[in-house]
Design a protein around this motif. Structure first.
Motif, PDB file in Angstrom:
ATOM      1  N   THR A   1     -37.239 -35.949 -70.243  1.00  0.00           N
ATOM      2  CA  THR A   1     -35.829 -36.314 -70.194  1.00  0.00           C
ATOM      3  C   THR A   1     -35.035 -35.301 -70.999  1.00  0.00           C
ATOM      4  OG1 THR A   1     -36.394 -38.656 -70.018  1.00  0.00           O
ATOM      5  CG2 THR A   1     -34.154 -38.142 -70.740  1.00  0.00           C
ATOM      6  N   THR A   2     -33.878 -34.922 -70.475  1.00  0.00           N
ATOM      7  CA  THR A   2     -32.961 -34.042 -71.194  1.00  0.00           C
ATOM      8  C   THR A   2     -31.654 -34.786 -71.421  1.00  0.00           C
ATOM      9  OG1 THR A   2     -33.924 -32.072 -70.179  1.00  0.00           O
ATOM     10  CG2 THR A   2     -31.736 -31.834 -71.148  1.00  0.00           C
ATOM     11  N   VAL A   3     -31.198 -34.766 -72.663  1.00  0.00           N
ATOM     12  CA  VAL A   3     -29.952 -35.422 -73.054  1.00  0.00           C
ATOM     13  C   VAL A   3     -28.995 -34.345 -73.536  1.00  0.00           C
ATOM     14  CG1 VAL A   3     -28.894 -37.088 -74.622  1.00  0.00           C
ATOM     15  CG2 VAL A   3     -31.220 -37.469 -73.792  1.00  0.00           C
ATOM     16  N   GLN A   4     -27.768 -34.381 -73.043  1.00  0.00           N
ATOM     17  CA  GLN A   4     -26.728 -33.489 -73.534  1.00  0.00           C
ATOM     18  C   GLN A   4     -25.569 -34.340 -74.033  1.00  0.00           C
ATOM     19  OE1 GLN A   4     -25.796 -29.908 -71.298  1.00  0.00           O
ATOM     20  NE2 GLN A   4     -27.494 -30.395 -69.925  1.00  0.00           N
ATOM     21  N   VAL A   5     -25.074 -33.992 -75.196  1.00  0.00           N
ATOM     22  CA  VAL A   5     -23.960 -34.728 -75.788  1.00  0.00           C
ATOM     23  C   VAL A   5     -22.897 -33.720 -76.197  1.00  0.00           C
ATOM     24  CG1 VAL A   5     -23.223 -36.288 -77.622  1.00  0.00           C
ATOM     25  CG2 VAL A   5     -25.494 -36.567 -76.609  1.00  0.00           C
ATOM     26  N   ALA A   6     -21.676 -33.986 -75.778  1.00  0.00           N
ATOM     27  CA  ALA A   6     -20.553 -33.097 -76.106  1.00  0.00           C
ATOM     28  C   ALA A   6     -19.437 -33.917 -76.731  1.00  0.00           C
ATOM     29  CB  ALA A   6     -20.050 -32.412 -74.842  1.00  0.00           C
ATOM     30  N   GLY A   7     -18.705 -33.285 -77.627  1.00  0.00           N
ATOM     31  CA  GLY A   7     -17.558 -33.941 -78.234  1.00  0.00           C
ATOM     32  C   GLY A   7     -16.507 -34.257 -77.178  1.00  0.00           C
ATOM     33  N   ALA A   8     -15.899 -35.431 -77.298  1.00  0.00           N
ATOM     34  CA  ALA A   8     -14.863 -35.851 -76.349  1.00  0.00           C
ATOM     35  C   ALA A   8     -13.537 -36.090 -77.069  1.00  0.00           C
ATOM     36  CB  ALA A   8     -15.316 -37.115 -75.608  1.00  0.00           C
ATOM     37  N   GLY A   9     -13.444 -35.599 -78.284  1.00  0.00           N
ATOM     38  CA  GLY A   9     -12.220 -35.772 -79.070  1.00  0.00           C
ATOM     39  C   GLY A   9     -12.400 -36.788 -80.175  1.00  0.00           C
ATOM     40  N   GLY A  10     -12.066 -36.396 -81.395  1.00  0.00           N
ATOM     41  CA  GLY A  10     -12.225 -37.292 -82.545  1.00  0.00           C
ATOM     42  C   GLY A  10     -13.683 -37.653 -82.754  1.00  0.00           C
ATOM     43  N   ARG A  11     -13.927 -38.936 -82.927  1.00  0.00           N
ATOM     44  CA  ARG A  11     -15.305 -39.414 -83.156  1.00  0.00           C
ATOM     45  C   ARG A  11     -16.043 -39.698 -81.857  1.00  0.00           C
ATOM     46  NH1 ARG A  11     -14.640 -43.838 -87.900  1.00  0.00           N
ATOM     47  NH2 ARG A  11     -16.054 -44.901 -86.490  1.00  0.00           N
ATOM     48  N   LYS A  12     -15.392 -39.519 -80.729  1.00  0.00           N
ATOM     49  CA  LYS A  12     -15.981 -39.846 -79.428  1.00  0.00           C
ATOM     50  C   LYS A  12     -16.842 -38.698 -78.907  1.00  0.00           C
ATOM     51  CE  LYS A  12     -13.855 -43.801 -78.945  1.00  0.00           C
ATOM     52  NZ  LYS A  12     -14.545 -45.055 -78.864  1.00  0.00           N
ATOM     53  N   VAL A  13     -17.946 -39.072 -78.255  1.00  0.00           N
ATOM     54  CA  VAL A  13     -18.815 -38.100 -77.602  1.00  0.00           C
ATOM     55  C   VAL A  13     -19.161 -38.597 -76.202  1.00  0.00           C
ATOM     56  CG1 VAL A  13     -19.817 -37.178 -79.735  1.00  0.00           C
ATOM     57  CG2 VAL A  13     -20.924 -39.111 -78.602  1.00  0.00           C
ATOM     58  N   LYS A  14     -19.468 -37.656 -75.328  1.00  0.00           N
ATOM     59  CA  LYS A  14     -19.857 -37.971 -73.958  1.00  0.00           C
ATOM     60  C   LYS A  14     -21.324 -37.604 -73.783  1.00  0.00           C
ATOM     61  CE  LYS A  14     -18.680 -36.866 -69.174  1.00  0.00           C
ATOM     62  NZ  LYS A  14     -18.745 -38.195 -68.655  1.00  0.00           N
ATOM     63  N   ILE A  15     -22.085 -38.525 -73.205  1.00  0.00           N
ATOM     64  CA  ILE A  15     -23.528 -38.356 -73.037  1.00  0.00           C
ATOM     65  C   ILE A  15     -23.845 -38.088 -71.573  1.00  0.00           C
ATOM     66  CG2 ILE A  15     -25.783 -39.458 -73.319  1.00  0.00           C
ATOM     67  CD1 ILE A  15     -24.314 -41.381 -75.334  1.00  0.00           C
ATOM     68  N   THR A  16     -24.685 -37.079 -71.332  1.00  0.00           N
ATOM     69  CA  THR A  16     -25.208 -36.793 -69.997  1.00  0.00           C
ATOM     70  C   THR A  16     -26.723 -36.829 -70.097  1.00  0.00           C
ATOM     71  OG1 THR A  16     -23.340 -35.324 -69.610  1.00  0.00           O
ATOM     72  CG2 THR A  16     -25.185 -35.151 -68.093  1.00  0.00           C
ATOM     73  N   LEU A  17     -27.356 -37.421 -69.104  1.00  0.00           N
ATOM     74  CA  LEU A  17     -28.795 -37.660 -69.158  1.00  0.00           C
ATOM     75  C   LEU A  17     -29.431 -37.305 -67.823  1.00  0.00           C
ATOM     76  CD1 LEU A  17     -31.203 -39.217 -70.622  1.00  0.00           C
ATOM     77  CD2 LEU A  17     -30.272 -41.251 -69.556  1.00  0.00           C
ATOM     78  N   GLU A  18     -30.526 -36.554 -67.870  1.00  0.00           N
ATOM     79  CA  GLU A  18     -31.341 -36.269 -66.689  1.00  0.00           C
ATOM     80  C   GLU A  18     -32.781 -36.591 -67.039  1.00  0.00           C
ATOM     81  OE1 GLU A  18     -30.873 -32.364 -65.103  1.00  0.00           O
ATOM     82  OE2 GLU A  18     -28.691 -32.454 -65.229  1.00  0.00           O
ATOM     83  N   SER A  19     -33.475 -37.290 -66.139  1.00  0.00           N
ATOM     84  CA  SER A  19     -34.831 -37.711 -66.452  1.00  0.00           C
ATOM     85  C   SER A  19     -35.709 -37.737 -65.212  1.00  0.00           C
ATOM     86  CB  SER A  19     -34.816 -39.103 -67.090  1.00  0.00           C
ATOM     87  OG  SER A  19     -36.117 -39.505 -67.467  1.00  0.00           O
ATOM     88  N   GLU A  20     -36.993 -37.509 -65.433  1.00  0.00           N
ATOM     89  CA  GLU A  20     -37.994 -37.682 -64.388  1.00  0.00           C
ATOM     90  C   GLU A  20     -38.404 -39.155 -64.278  1.00  0.00           C
ATOM     91  OE1 GLU A  20     -41.051 -35.106 -65.847  1.00  0.00           O
ATOM     92  OE2 GLU A  20     -40.037 -33.299 -65.137  1.00  0.00           O
ATOM     93  N   CYS A  21     -38.106 -39.943 -65.286  1.00  0.00           N
ATOM     94  CA  CYS A  21     -38.481 -41.365 -65.330  1.00  0.00           C
ATOM     95  C   CYS A  21     -37.560 -42.185 -64.425  1.00  0.00           C
ATOM     96  CB  CYS A  21     -38.377 -41.876 -66.769  1.00  0.00           C
ATOM     97  SG  CYS A  21     -38.590 -43.668 -66.927  1.00  0.00           S
ATOM     98  N   PRO A  22     -38.125 -42.977 -63.513  1.00  0.00           N
ATOM     99  CA  PRO A  22     -37.271 -43.791 -62.638  1.00  0.00           C
ATOM    100  C   PRO A  22     -36.411 -44.795 -63.401  1.00  0.00           C
ATOM    101  CG  PRO A  22     -39.613 -44.232 -62.213  1.00  0.00           C
ATOM    102  CD  PRO A  22     -39.544 -43.130 -63.216  1.00  0.00           C
ATOM    103  N   ASN A  23     -36.907 -45.301 -64.516  1.00  0.00           N
ATOM    104  CA  ASN A  23     -36.117 -46.240 -65.327  1.00  0.00           C
ATOM    105  C   ASN A  23     -34.925 -45.535 -65.969  1.00  0.00           C
ATOM    106  OD1 ASN A  23     -37.751 -48.636 -64.985  1.00  0.00           O
ATOM    107  ND2 ASN A  23     -39.285 -47.594 -66.216  1.00  0.00           N
ATOM    108  N   TRP A  24     -35.150 -44.358 -66.520  1.00  0.00           N
ATOM    109  CA  TRP A  24     -34.059 -43.616 -67.145  1.00  0.00           C
ATOM    110  C   TRP A  24     -33.101 -43.057 -66.105  1.00  0.00           C
ATOM    111  CZ3 TRP A  24     -32.043 -44.190 -71.612  1.00  0.00           C
ATOM    112  CH2 TRP A  24     -32.820 -44.704 -72.651  1.00  0.00           C
ATOM    113  N   GLN A  25     -33.566 -42.823 -64.878  1.00  0.00           N
ATOM    114  CA  GLN A  25     -32.652 -42.415 -63.812  1.00  0.00           C
ATOM    115  C   GLN A  25     -31.645 -43.524 -63.529  1.00  0.00           C
ATOM    116  OE1 GLN A  25     -35.306 -41.291 -60.619  1.00  0.00           O
ATOM    117  NE2 GLN A  25     -35.870 -39.377 -61.614  1.00  0.00           N
TER     118      GLN A  25
END
Length: 109
Positions: A15-39
């Motif tokens: 699984t690969t997780v990417q997190v980027a700042g979205a302003g202030g204390r907020k962040v945006k999470i992007t997730l890619e996984s081979e696991c069907p549950n995490w998909q």
């Protein structure tokens, strides 16, 4: 932006997780996984969870974390390393920790 690569171990799913700042204390999470549950969790993330408060995720109680609370219905295995990887990525992306690898090493004696 912070990227965390998680190698699942015996399940063999990565699984690969990417997190980027979205302003202030907020962040945006992007997730890619081979696991069907995490998909499934990633689909939910794209549709419903646009951003999270980094401070609440990193400094809050585990059971109050959006990461653990919202993903729990999708992930049947409590030892899964992905939630910890997500929180670690949030920490780094928000400037609350330096980027440094952590390791879980399993030794059967």
């Amino acid at each position: 932006m912070a990227r965390v690569e998680i190698y699942g171990g015996i399940c063999g799913f990565n699984t690969t997780v990417q997190v980027a700042g979205a302003g202030g204390r907020k962040v945006k999470i992007t997730l890619e996984s081979e696991c069907p549950n995490w998909q499934k969790a990633a689909e939910y993330l794209r549709e419903y969870l646009k951003e999270v408060d980094a401070y609440k995720e990193v400094f809050g109680k585990l059971h109050e974390s959006e990461t653990y609370r919202l993903y729990a219905p999708f992930i049947p295995h409590p030892a899964c390393l992905v939630p910890a990887g997500i929180v670690k990525a949030i920490e780094v992306a928000a400037g609350l920790a330096l980027p440094r690898d952590g390791v879980v090493k399993v030794i059967n004696e």
